[in-house]
Each structure stands twice: as structure tokens, then as C-alpha cells.
Design a protein around this motif. Sequence first.
Motif, short mmCIF file in Angstrom:
data_model
loop_
_atom_site.label_atom_id
_atom_site.label_comp_id
_atom_site.label_asym_id
_atom_site.label_seq_id
_atom_site.Cartn_x
_atom_site.Cartn_y
_atom_site.Cartn_z
N ALA A 1 0.83 -1.21 0.00
CA ALA A 1 0.00 0.00 0.00
C ALA A 1 0.86 1.26 0.00
O ALA A 1 0.56 2.24 -0.69
N CYS A 2 1.95 1.23 0.76
CA CYS A 2 2.85 2.39 0.80
C CYS A 2 3.50 2.63 -0.55
O CYS A 2 3.58 3.79 -1.00
N GLN A 3 3.95 1.59 -1.21
CA GLN A 3 4.59 1.75 -2.52
C GLN A 3 3.61 2.30 -3.55
O GLN A 3 3.94 3.20 -4.32
N GLU A 4 2.38 1.77 -3.54
CA GLU A 4 1.38 2.24 -4.49
C GLU A 4 1.00 3.69 -4.22
O GLU A 4 0.90 4.50 -5.14
N ARG A 5 0.81 4.02 -2.97
CA ARG A 5 0.45 5.40 -2.60
C ARG A 5 1.59 6.37 -2.92
O ARG A 5 1.35 7.48 -3.38
N LEU A 6 2.82 5.94 -2.70
CA LEU A 6 3.98 6.78 -3.00
C LEU A 6 4.05 7.08 -4.50
O LEU A 6 4.26 8.24 -4.89
N ASP A 7 3.86 6.07 -5.33
CA ASP A 7 3.88 6.28 -6.78
C ASP A 7 2.78 7.24 -7.22
O ASP A 7 3.01 8.13 -8.04
N THR A 8 1.59 7.07 -6.65
CA THR A 8 0.46 7.93 -6.99
C THR A 8 0.73 9.37 -6.56
O THR A 8 0.49 10.31 -7.33
N LEU A 9 1.22 9.54 -5.34
CA LEU A 9 1.49 10.89 -4.84
C LEU A 9 2.57 11.60 -5.65
O LEU A 9 2.44 12.78 -5.97
N ILE A 10 3.64 10.89 -5.94
CA ILE A 10 4.73 11.50 -6.69
C ILE A 10 4.27 11.97 -8.06
O ILE A 10 4.55 13.10 -8.47
N SER A 11 3.54 11.13 -8.77
CA SER A 11 3.09 11.53 -10.11
C SER A 11 2.09 12.68 -10.04
O SER A 11 2.14 13.61 -10.86
N MET B 1 1.82 15.01 -7.61
CA MET B 1 2.51 16.23 -7.18
C MET B 1 3.38 16.80 -8.31
O MET B 1 3.45 18.01 -8.49
N ALA B 2 4.05 15.92 -9.05
CA ALA B 2 4.89 16.38 -10.16
C ALA B 2 4.04 17.04 -11.24
O ALA B 2 4.42 18.08 -11.79
N LYS B 3 2.89 16.45 -11.52
CA LYS B 3 2.00 17.03 -12.53
C LYS B 3 1.47 18.38 -12.07
O LYS B 3 1.45 19.35 -12.84
N ARG B 4 1.08 18.47 -10.80
CA ARG B 4 0.52 19.72 -10.27
C ARG B 4 1.56 20.84 -10.24
O ARG B 4 1.24 22.00 -10.46
N GLU B 5 2.82 20.48 -9.99
CA GLU B 5 3.88 21.48 -9.87
C GLU B 5 4.61 21.74 -11.18
O GLU B 5 5.56 22.52 -11.21
N MET C 1 19.44 19.44 -13.46
CA MET C 1 19.67 19.65 -12.03
C MET C 1 18.43 20.22 -11.34
O MET C 1 18.11 19.84 -10.22
N ALA C 2 17.73 21.11 -11.99
CA ALA C 2 16.50 21.66 -11.42
C ALA C 2 15.45 20.56 -11.31
O ALA C 2 14.73 20.47 -10.31
N TRP C 3 15.37 19.71 -12.34
CA TRP C 3 14.41 18.61 -12.32
C TRP C 3 14.71 17.65 -11.18
O TRP C 3 13.80 17.24 -10.45
N VAL C 4 15.98 17.29 -11.00
CA VAL C 4 16.38 16.37 -9.93
C VAL C 4 16.06 16.98 -8.57
O VAL C 4 15.52 16.31 -7.69
N GLY C 5 16.38 18.24 -8.38
CA GLY C 5 16.09 18.90 -7.11
C GLY C 5 14.62 18.93 -6.79
O GLY C 5 14.20 18.63 -5.66
N ARG C 6 13.80 19.26 -7.78
CA ARG C 6 12.35 19.32 -7.56
C ARG C 6 11.76 17.93 -7.33
O ARG C 6 10.88 17.76 -6.49
N MET C 7 12.25 16.93 -8.07
CA MET C 7 11.74 15.57 -7.88
C MET C 7 12.14 15.01 -6.51
O MET C 7 11.36 14.31 -5.86
N ASN C 8 13.36 15.32 -6.05
CA ASN C 8 13.76 14.90 -4.72
C ASN C 8 12.89 15.55 -3.65
O ASN C 8 12.51 14.90 -2.67
N ASN C 9 12.58 16.81 -3.83
CA ASN C 9 11.70 17.52 -2.92
C ASN C 9 10.33 16.87 -2.89
O ASN C 9 9.76 16.63 -1.81
N ILE C 10 9.78 16.57 -4.05
CA ILE C 10 8.47 15.93 -4.15
C ILE C 10 8.50 14.55 -3.49
O ILE C 10 7.59 14.18 -2.74
#
Length: 117
Positions: free
Chosen positions: A64-74, A76-80, A92-101
Motif C-alpha cells: 500500500a505504501c509503494q502504491e500510494r507513493l507512486d500515486t502521490l509523486i506523479s 505532485m509532479a504534474k501539479r507542480e 539539475m532543477a528537475w532532480v532537485g524538484r523531484m527529490n523535494n516531491i
Amino acid sequence: MELTYMKVGDYYIPNLILDDQLDKPLGRYGRMRQKFLEDHHPGTYNRLMLSGKLWTHLADTDTACQERLDTLISAMAKREGVTEALKASDQMAWVGRMNNIRNRAEEIILHELVYAL
């Protein structure tokens, strides 16, 4: 569940047999959930262990955690606006923002699923 006992010397010891565990090893979140239950909710941990449902509970939590994590990351990335175009233009900007997400999504997962009772 019927318990049988074996006499060893002057003591009767229960014959406890654990159910077969899943072939899939526990992931990071399943192990974190196990440690949390062991340290902070030993009654729940022991109840799940003695009923034979601990391993299933931990595996379900990990999945459940893995599935929820994948859903949240995608989501949040789409929204931002973190897209493949950003990745191609400024890695580098992409990596920084994805790590933050990812870090924010993981905090949500830990709070909602791993450290909740």
C-alpha cells in the motif's frame, strides 16, 4: 485456534507453529511498520504475531505504501509542472524538484500508513 502443549522437564511449553511466510521479502515500509509496532504497540504486535497475521499485515502495508507513493509523486509532479521538458532543459532543477516531491510524499506515507494505528 487450538493449542497443544509439550512437556519438557516439569514445564509445559506450547507447540507454536508459524504459518508459512510469503516468498516476497518485506520492503522498507513493511520493516518500518514492524519496528513501530514492536516498539510502540507491543500488544497489537503480539496479537498479530500469535494469530499468524503479522506477515500478511506487514506485506500489505508495504504494498500500500509503494502504491500510494507512486500515486502521490506523479500527482505532485504534474501539479507542480515537473515534466520531461524540464528534465531535458535543466536536469539539475528537475532532480532537485523531484527529490523535494519524493521527500514530501514519503513524509505523507509515513504519517498516514506506517506510523498510524
